[in-house]
Design an enzyme around this catalytic site. Sequence first.
Site, PDB file in Angstrom:
ATOM      1  N   HIS A 223       0.815  -1.211   0.000  1.00  0.00           N
ATOM      2  CA  HIS A 223       0.000   0.000   0.000  1.00  0.00           C
ATOM      3  C   HIS A 223       0.851   1.263   0.000  1.00  0.00           C
ATOM      4  CE1 HIS A 223      -3.693   2.038  -0.386  1.00  0.00           C
ATOM      5  NE2 HIS A 223      -3.239   2.921   0.473  1.00  0.00           N
ATOM      6  N   TYR A 227       1.448   4.984  -2.509  1.00  0.00           N
ATOM      7  CA  TYR A 227       1.686   6.379  -2.100  1.00  0.00           C
ATOM      8  C   TYR A 227       3.067   6.855  -2.546  1.00  0.00           C
ATOM      9  CZ  TYR A 227      -2.703   6.209   0.252  1.00  0.00           C
ATOM     10  OH  TYR A 227      -4.035   6.098   0.483  1.00  0.00           O
ATOM     11  N   HIS A 374      -9.746   0.550 -10.971  1.00  0.00           N
ATOM     12  CA  HIS A 374      -9.350   1.513  -9.924  1.00  0.00           C
ATOM     13  C   HIS A 374      -7.904   1.964 -10.101  1.00  0.00           C
ATOM     14  CE1 HIS A 374      -8.375   3.131  -5.968  1.00  0.00           C
ATOM     15  NE2 HIS A 374      -7.517   2.144  -5.758  1.00  0.00           N
ATOM     16  N   PHE A 375      -7.016   1.000 -10.319  1.00  0.00           N
ATOM     17  CA  PHE A 375      -5.633   1.477 -10.354  1.00  0.00           C
ATOM     18  C   PHE A 375      -5.215   2.040 -11.713  1.00  0.00           C
ATOM     19  CE2 PHE A 375      -4.553  -3.213 -10.497  1.00  0.00           C
ATOM     20  CZ  PHE A 375      -3.893  -3.246 -11.706  1.00  0.00           C
ATOM     21  N   HIS A 376      -6.059   1.818 -12.731  1.00  0.00           N
ATOM     22  CA  HIS A 376      -5.761   2.548 -13.968  1.00  0.00           C
ATOM     23  C   HIS A 376      -6.230   4.002 -13.857  1.00  0.00           C
ATOM     24  CE1 HIS A 376      -4.564  -1.317 -15.631  1.00  0.00           C
ATOM     25  NE2 HIS A 376      -3.915  -0.603 -16.532  1.00  0.00           N
ATOM     26  N   ARG A 439     -10.394 -10.400 -12.308  1.00  0.00           N
ATOM     27  CA  ARG A 439      -9.227  -9.688 -12.793  1.00  0.00           C
ATOM     28  C   ARG A 439      -8.202 -10.739 -13.208  1.00  0.00           C
ATOM     29  NH1 ARG A 439      -5.848  -6.972  -7.768  1.00  0.00           N
ATOM     30  NH2 ARG A 439      -4.328  -6.594  -9.398  1.00  0.00           N
ATOM     31  N   ARG A 440      -7.237 -10.342 -14.007  1.00  0.00           N
ATOM     32  CA  ARG A 440      -6.128 -11.217 -14.358  1.00  0.00           C
ATOM     33  C   ARG A 440      -6.558 -12.543 -14.973  1.00  0.00           C
ATOM     34  NH1 ARG A 440      -2.896 -10.307  -8.687  1.00  0.00           N
ATOM     35  NH2 ARG A 440      -1.537  -8.697  -9.480  1.00  0.00           N
TER      36      ARG A 440
HETATM   37 FE1  HAS Z   1      -5.992   1.876  -4.170  1.00  0.00          FE
HETATM   38  C1  HAS Z   1      -6.153  -1.571  -4.638  1.00  0.00           C
HETATM   39  C2  HAS Z   1      -7.952   1.592  -1.390  1.00  0.00           C
HETATM   40  C3  HAS Z   1      -5.629   5.242  -3.566  1.00  0.00           C
HETATM   41  C4  HAS Z   1      -3.417   1.993  -6.446  1.00  0.00           C
HETATM   42  N1  HAS Z   1      -4.993   0.498  -5.328  1.00  0.00           N
HETATM   43  C5  HAS Z   1      -5.230  -0.868  -5.376  1.00  0.00           C
HETATM   44  C6  HAS Z   1      -4.310  -1.476  -6.303  1.00  0.00           C
HETATM   45  C7  HAS Z   1      -3.501  -0.475  -6.779  1.00  0.00           C
HETATM   46  C8  HAS Z   1      -3.949   0.758  -6.169  1.00  0.00           C
HETATM   47  C9  HAS Z   1      -2.332  -0.628  -7.743  1.00  0.00           C
HETATM   48  O1  HAS Z   1      -8.992  -0.611   0.440  1.00  0.00           O
HETATM   49  C10 HAS Z   1      -4.287  -2.950  -6.700  1.00  0.00           C
HETATM   50  C11 HAS Z   1      -3.287  -3.749  -5.958  1.00  0.00           C
HETATM   51  C12 HAS Z   1      -3.327  -5.182  -6.439  1.00  0.00           C
HETATM   52  O2  HAS Z   1      -2.661  -5.472  -7.420  1.00  0.00           O
HETATM   53  O3  HAS Z   1      -4.054  -5.982  -5.849  1.00  0.00           O
HETATM   54  N2  HAS Z   1      -6.714   3.179  -2.774  1.00  0.00           N
HETATM   55  C13 HAS Z   1      -7.506   2.862  -1.725  1.00  0.00           C
HETATM   56  C14 HAS Z   1      -7.817   4.067  -0.971  1.00  0.00           C
HETATM   57  C15 HAS Z   1      -7.173   5.107  -1.599  1.00  0.00           C
HETATM   58  C16 HAS Z   1      -6.470   4.525  -2.713  1.00  0.00           C
HETATM   59  C17 HAS Z   1      -8.665   4.173   0.251  1.00  0.00           C
HETATM   60  N3  HAS Z   1      -4.792   3.337  -4.881  1.00  0.00           N
HETATM   61  C18 HAS Z   1      -4.811   4.656  -4.497  1.00  0.00           C
HETATM   62  C19 HAS Z   1      -3.798   5.387  -5.223  1.00  0.00           C
HETATM   63  C20 HAS Z   1      -3.162   4.466  -6.024  1.00  0.00           C
HETATM   64  C21 HAS Z   1      -3.803   3.188  -5.803  1.00  0.00           C
HETATM   65  C22 HAS Z   1      -3.517   6.854  -5.061  1.00  0.00           C
HETATM   66  C23 HAS Z   1      -2.040   4.635  -6.973  1.00  0.00           C
HETATM   67  C24 HAS Z   1      -1.393   5.731  -7.175  1.00  0.00           C
HETATM   68  N4  HAS Z   1      -6.911   0.329  -3.229  1.00  0.00           N
HETATM   69  C25 HAS Z   1      -7.640   0.430  -2.082  1.00  0.00           C
HETATM   70  C26 HAS Z   1      -8.049  -0.913  -1.655  1.00  0.00           C
HETATM   71  C27 HAS Z   1      -7.536  -1.819  -2.567  1.00  0.00           C
HETATM   72  C28 HAS Z   1      -6.823  -1.008  -3.544  1.00  0.00           C
HETATM   73  C29 HAS Z   1      -8.847  -1.286  -0.469  1.00  0.00           C
HETATM   74  C30 HAS Z   1      -7.666  -3.350  -2.545  1.00  0.00           C
HETATM   75  C31 HAS Z   1      -8.810  -3.813  -3.339  1.00  0.00           C
HETATM   76  C32 HAS Z   1      -8.857  -5.325  -3.348  1.00  0.00           C
HETATM   77  O4  HAS Z   1      -9.730  -5.881  -2.688  1.00  0.00           O
HETATM   78  O5  HAS Z   1      -8.024  -5.956  -4.005  1.00  0.00           O
HETATM   79  C33 HAS Z   1      -7.183   6.547  -1.146  1.00  0.00           C
HETATM   80  O6  HAS Z   1      -5.863   6.999  -0.967  1.00  0.00           O
HETATM   81  C34 HAS Z   1      -7.917   7.468  -2.067  1.00  0.00           C
HETATM   82  C35 HAS Z   1      -8.027   8.874  -1.501  1.00  0.00           C
HETATM   83  C36 HAS Z   1      -8.291   9.868  -2.593  1.00  0.00           C
HETATM   84  C37 HAS Z   1      -9.203  10.835  -2.575  1.00  0.00           C
HETATM   85  C38 HAS Z   1      -9.369  11.738  -3.773  1.00  0.00           C
HETATM   86  C39 HAS Z   1      -8.935  13.175  -3.524  1.00  0.00           C
HETATM   87  C40 HAS Z   1      -9.027  13.948  -4.807  1.00  0.00           C
HETATM   88  C41 HAS Z   1      -8.117  14.838  -5.237  1.00  0.00           C
HETATM   89  C42 HAS Z   1      -8.325  15.488  -6.589  1.00  0.00           C
HETATM   90  C43 HAS Z   1      -8.843  16.886  -6.465  1.00  0.00           C
HETATM   91  C44 HAS Z   1      -9.222  17.427  -7.810  1.00  0.00           C
HETATM   92  C45 HAS Z   1      -9.089  18.718  -8.179  1.00  0.00           C
HETATM   93  C46 HAS Z   1      -9.534  19.138  -9.543  1.00  0.00           C
HETATM   94  C47 HAS Z   1      -8.561  19.741  -7.269  1.00  0.00           C
HETATM   95  C48 HAS Z   1     -10.097  11.048  -1.420  1.00  0.00           C
HETATM   96  C49 HAS Z   1      -6.920  15.203  -4.443  1.00  0.00           C
HETATM   97  C50 HAS Z   1     -10.906  19.732  -9.382  1.00  0.00           C
HETATM   98  C51 HAS Z   1     -11.463  20.302 -10.611  1.00  0.00           C
HETATM   99  C52 HAS Z   1     -12.787  20.307 -10.916  1.00  0.00           C
HETATM  100  C53 HAS Z   1     -13.260  20.978 -12.131  1.00  0.00           C
HETATM  101  C54 HAS Z   1     -13.813  19.602 -10.099  1.00  0.00           C
END
Ligand code: HAS
Length: 549
Positions: A223, A227, A374-376, A439-440
Amino acid sequence: MIKSFKSIAKDDAKLIMAHMYVAFIALFVGATAGLVQTLERSGKFTLPAGIGYYQILTVHGVVLGLVLTTFFILGFMLSAQSKTTGGYNKTERIIGWTGFWVMVVGTVSAAVMILLNEATVLFTFYAPLQAHVIFYIGLALVIVGTWLIGFVIFKRHARFRKENPGVQTPLLSYMAVITMLMWQIASIGVAVTVIFQMIPWALGIVPTIDVLLSRTLFWYFGHPLVYFWLLPAYMMWYAIMPKIIGGKIFSDSLARFTFILLLLFSIPVGFHHQLTEPGIDPFWKYMQVILTFLVVIPSMMTAFSMFATFEIRGRELGAKKVFGWLKKMPWKDVRFLAPFIGMLFFIPGGAGGIINASNQMNQVIHNTIWVTGHFHLTVATTVMLTFFGIAYWLIPTMTGRKFTPFANKLGIIQTILWTVGMTIMSTAMHWQGLLGGPRRSAYSEYVGNADTAAWGPYQIAQAVGGSILFLGMIVMIVVFVYLAFFAPKGEEEYPLAEVYDEAEKTPAVFENWKLWTAVTIALILFAYTIPLMDIIQNAPMGAKGFKLW
Ligand code: HAS
């Protein structure tokens, strides 16, 4: 206030560019493998010459997820630190080059084993899949190389503090230190499983392996690995993006505090990848789910900070209504456009993460292609579009060339291709995942199965999206080669933003490294000690009565 030096020393630039060459070769190889695999899954294409689907999938995951990211991130962080602290000395550069070459040797060893089909173990490479021992040794070398470069980053930051008593450290250098601190602490987990479990197992010194322990150690690292990809993108958003839109950093303190929270909460959450796994007490899964929701907070703070940055700048330029600032943004500048679209994708990407982490909903999506979707969205769009956005000005700054209107135009085309391709592909993945699509899995594996017909259209959509992405990758490579070798000579700006004058002074406690390291370790011990003891004490007996640990 960010201190900026006019240009980066030539010797530093060489080290940085060496990382970039490896990163962009990896982009080419990995994205080509990605295209091939979406075509296979569409059922319209059979892999030639006995090449296996999982072999290609391993190339794709390892080369993009581990090689491209690691080399790009380290190169970018070295550049940011060199630029804002005044550059490296001879010893630091020698350690940096040693780290680089150790990583290259490790990468090549692992890559050769994958190409020989001796390491078809996917990018997560945990047991029970087994690879050739050289693959594991290669991975261990890559990790050691990153530690060396992390050491350079720590050392340079400490030297800046020593040489400039009383002066606030540059924000980008501070962020690089946090990113590497998190990485060093997290990668101990994967190093332990590789060295003490996988290498002896692959050599046949031990007949069996404790799969649960190996997976747990992997996800302790897995995890924070995501990050490690995200934090450098945040570095760009906080400290560079404001300059590109002509504004200033909303708050230096908020940016540093966000990074501290990411350091504290990104490691003790690995169980959210193992929620469906037996052998881990539900209480500890529950605890780590809570910690996962805590690690969402710094991303919310980042969203808040970005909105504030854009809105303040928009209002300075005369924007009136709630979203009036949107019209004032430099849409025709790809250095803004690419990372901004990356941010937009992080809204659904982050929401998907929250769904994944929610225990009950995880039961629905786990091991389905939803997770791939999700991860794409997260790493392959949010992070990659930000990295491309960085490359447009970083490469010419390092090679002494100009970022021309021609390169900008190609960059905009590449951003559009990436956005369209990823929208199609990841939507199809999420949807198919909700229908239970695994998946996979290779098309050839379930051909003839009733599900093939149901999933067919989604897999064709993925192949269409994948083909558009492939074109996007080619355009990116063209821009990279142009900026590295052919663009006109000149001086390109390394965009560094300053903090608003009226911003509050940053609290000194943010530099208290002993404190933050101690709290990080305490949280890890809390989240992992008892479950790990449980896993080890209750390990099953392996073959021939051999205790697995
Ligand atoms: Fe994830 C699985 C939970 C973030 C990557 N994640 C994965 C896997 C990858 C991955 C590679 O809880 C697969 C691993 C594998 O091969 O099995 N992930 C989370 C959570 C977050 C999260 C809670 N993941 C990421 C990020 C990744 C990433 C970042 C890569 C860079 N993920 C999971 C979980 C799994 C998982 C489970 C396991 C699933 C399973 O069962 O296999 C959090 O960090 C997300 C928080 C993000 C936010 C969004 C904030 C938004 C922002 C943008 C603001 C936009 C603006 C523009 C300012 C709350 C900062 C606005 C403009 C306008 C016009 C509106």
